[in-house]
Design a protein around this motif. Sequence first.
Motif, PDB file in Angstrom:
ATOM      1  N   CYS A 197       8.369   8.734   3.060  1.00  0.00           N
ATOM      2  CA  CYS A 197       8.014   9.301   1.743  1.00  0.00           C
ATOM      3  C   CYS A 197       7.488  10.725   1.897  1.00  0.00           C
ATOM      4  O   CYS A 197       7.838  11.597   1.102  1.00  0.00           O
ATOM      5  CB  CYS A 197       6.925   8.449   1.073  1.00  0.00           C
ATOM      6  SG  CYS A 197       7.442   6.804   0.540  1.00  0.00           S
ATOM      7  N   ILE A 198       6.693  10.942   2.912  1.00  0.00           N
ATOM      8  CA  ILE A 198       6.083  12.247   3.138  1.00  0.00           C
ATOM      9  C   ILE A 198       7.129  13.288   3.493  1.00  0.00           C
ATOM     10  O   ILE A 198       7.045  14.433   3.058  1.00  0.00           O
ATOM     11  CB  ILE A 198       5.014  12.163   4.253  1.00  0.00           C
ATOM     12  CG1 ILE A 198       3.840  11.292   3.799  1.00  0.00           C
ATOM     13  CG2 ILE A 198       4.510  13.549   4.651  1.00  0.00           C
ATOM     14  CD1 ILE A 198       2.892  10.904   4.923  1.00  0.00           C
ATOM     15  N   CYS A 200       3.973   3.690  11.364  1.00  0.00           N
ATOM     16  CA  CYS A 200       3.980   3.141  10.009  1.00  0.00           C
ATOM     17  C   CYS A 200       2.738   2.290   9.728  1.00  0.00           C
ATOM     18  O   CYS A 200       2.213   2.315   8.611  1.00  0.00           O
ATOM     19  CB  CYS A 200       5.236   2.309   9.779  1.00  0.00           C
ATOM     20  SG  CYS A 200       6.740   3.306   9.669  1.00  0.00           S
ATOM     21  N   LEU A 217      -0.187   4.729   9.048  1.00  0.00           N
ATOM     22  CA  LEU A 217      -0.047   5.381   7.750  1.00  0.00           C
ATOM     23  C   LEU A 217      -0.181   4.399   6.594  1.00  0.00           C
ATOM     24  O   LEU A 217      -0.779   4.717   5.570  1.00  0.00           O
ATOM     25  CB  LEU A 217       1.294   6.113   7.669  1.00  0.00           C
ATOM     26  CG  LEU A 217       1.408   7.381   8.511  1.00  0.00           C
ATOM     27  CD1 LEU A 217       2.830   7.931   8.455  1.00  0.00           C
ATOM     28  CD2 LEU A 217       0.412   8.431   8.054  1.00  0.00           C
ATOM     29  N   LYS A 245       0.132   5.449   2.950  1.00  0.00           N
ATOM     30  CA  LYS A 245       1.143   6.496   3.095  1.00  0.00           C
ATOM     31  C   LYS A 245       2.356   5.989   3.876  1.00  0.00           C
ATOM     32  O   LYS A 245       2.275   4.973   4.558  1.00  0.00           O
ATOM     33  CB  LYS A 245       0.545   7.704   3.801  1.00  0.00           C
ATOM     34  CG  LYS A 245      -0.613   8.338   3.038  1.00  0.00           C
ATOM     35  CD  LYS A 245      -1.115   9.570   3.765  1.00  0.00           C
ATOM     36  CE  LYS A 245      -2.335  10.156   3.131  1.00  0.00           C
ATOM     37  NZ  LYS A 245      -2.246  10.580   1.784  1.00  0.00           N
ATOM     38  N   CYS A 246       3.439   6.721   3.785  1.00  0.00           N
ATOM     39  CA  CYS A 246       4.675   6.392   4.497  1.00  0.00           C
ATOM     40  C   CYS A 246       5.294   7.679   5.021  1.00  0.00           C
ATOM     41  O   CYS A 246       5.427   8.644   4.268  1.00  0.00           O
ATOM     42  CB  CYS A 246       5.640   5.669   3.564  1.00  0.00           C
ATOM     43  SG  CYS A 246       7.343   5.547   4.197  1.00  0.00           S
ATOM     44  N   TRP A 247       5.677   7.689   6.278  1.00  0.00           N
ATOM     45  CA  TRP A 247       6.283   8.877   6.886  1.00  0.00           C
ATOM     46  C   TRP A 247       7.559   9.263   6.161  1.00  0.00           C
ATOM     47  O   TRP A 247       7.786  10.454   5.893  1.00  0.00           O
ATOM     48  CB  TRP A 247       6.558   8.614   8.363  1.00  0.00           C
ATOM     49  CG  TRP A 247       7.218   9.762   9.048  1.00  0.00           C
ATOM     50  CD1 TRP A 247       6.590  10.828   9.620  1.00  0.00           C
ATOM     51  CD2 TRP A 247       8.623   9.969   9.217  1.00  0.00           C
ATOM     52  NE1 TRP A 247       7.524  11.687  10.143  1.00  0.00           N
ATOM     53  CE2 TRP A 247       8.774  11.181   9.912  1.00  0.00           C
ATOM     54  CE3 TRP A 247       9.747   9.254   8.870  1.00  0.00           C
ATOM     55  CZ2 TRP A 247      10.031  11.683  10.244  1.00  0.00           C
ATOM     56  CZ3 TRP A 247      10.997   9.753   9.191  1.00  0.00           C
ATOM     57  CH2 TRP A 247      11.125  10.967   9.876  1.00  0.00           C
ATOM     58  N   ARG A 305       0.810  -1.226   0.000  1.00  0.00           N
ATOM     59  CA  ARG A 305       0.000   0.000   0.000  1.00  0.00           C
ATOM     60  C   ARG A 305       0.839   1.270   0.000  1.00  0.00           C
ATOM     61  O   ARG A 305       0.533   2.217  -0.712  1.00  0.00           O
ATOM     62  CB  ARG A 305      -0.926   0.024   1.210  1.00  0.00           C
ATOM     63  CG  ARG A 305      -2.074  -0.926   1.100  1.00  0.00           C
ATOM     64  CD  ARG A 305      -2.957  -0.763   2.297  1.00  0.00           C
ATOM     65  NE  ARG A 305      -4.293  -1.245   1.994  1.00  0.00           N
ATOM     66  CZ  ARG A 305      -5.282  -1.178   2.839  1.00  0.00           C
ATOM     67  NH1 ARG A 305      -5.115  -0.634   4.027  1.00  0.00           N
ATOM     68  NH2 ARG A 305      -6.460  -1.645   2.504  1.00  0.00           N
ATOM     69  N   ALA A 306       1.862   1.291   0.837  1.00  0.00           N
ATOM     70  CA  ALA A 306       2.633   2.529   0.989  1.00  0.00           C
ATOM     71  C   ALA A 306       3.761   2.667  -0.028  1.00  0.00           C
ATOM     72  O   ALA A 306       4.240   3.773  -0.263  1.00  0.00           O
ATOM     73  CB  ALA A 306       3.197   2.616   2.413  1.00  0.00           C
ATOM     74  N   HIS A 307       4.196   1.535  -0.631  1.00  0.00           N
ATOM     75  CA  HIS A 307       5.349   1.591  -1.539  1.00  0.00           C
ATOM     76  C   HIS A 307       5.109   0.877  -2.866  1.00  0.00           C
ATOM     77  O   HIS A 307       6.064   0.474  -3.541  1.00  0.00           O
ATOM     78  CB  HIS A 307       6.588   1.038  -0.835  1.00  0.00           C
ATOM     79  CG  HIS A 307       6.976   1.874   0.336  1.00  0.00           C
ATOM     80  ND1 HIS A 307       6.572   1.586   1.625  1.00  0.00           N
ATOM     81  CD2 HIS A 307       7.683   3.030   0.413  1.00  0.00           C
ATOM     82  CE1 HIS A 307       7.028   2.510   2.439  1.00  0.00           C
ATOM     83  NE2 HIS A 307       7.697   3.409   1.735  1.00  0.00           N
TER      84      HIS A 307
END
Length: 86
Positions: free
Chosen positions: A83-84, A71, A74, A79-81, A24-26
């Motif tokens: 990445c943000i 993590c 998110l 989402k990923c901290w 999901r995040a990557h």
Amino acid sequence: MTSLTDMYAAGGERRTFAEEFVQRAHSGNWETAKDHWTRVVEHFGDNVQELEKLPKSKARQEAERLALALCKTLAQAGKCWACITA
């Protein structure tokens, strides 16, 4: 630190987290996800002052616990901290 690969191999909730964090995040990119997992744990270890009072091994475990909580939340939203904040 427990690696993302080790979490996946452990099964259960840890495996679910690893899958969500990668997928999901990557977008399925394991290498980026592994790097970002390490960065988040290291960030907590380097920046949470309360951890300085703990023995090194306990501080590492606590940094990982904090990173996992962030993590996991998110990743469920894709989402990923790391990445943000990049």
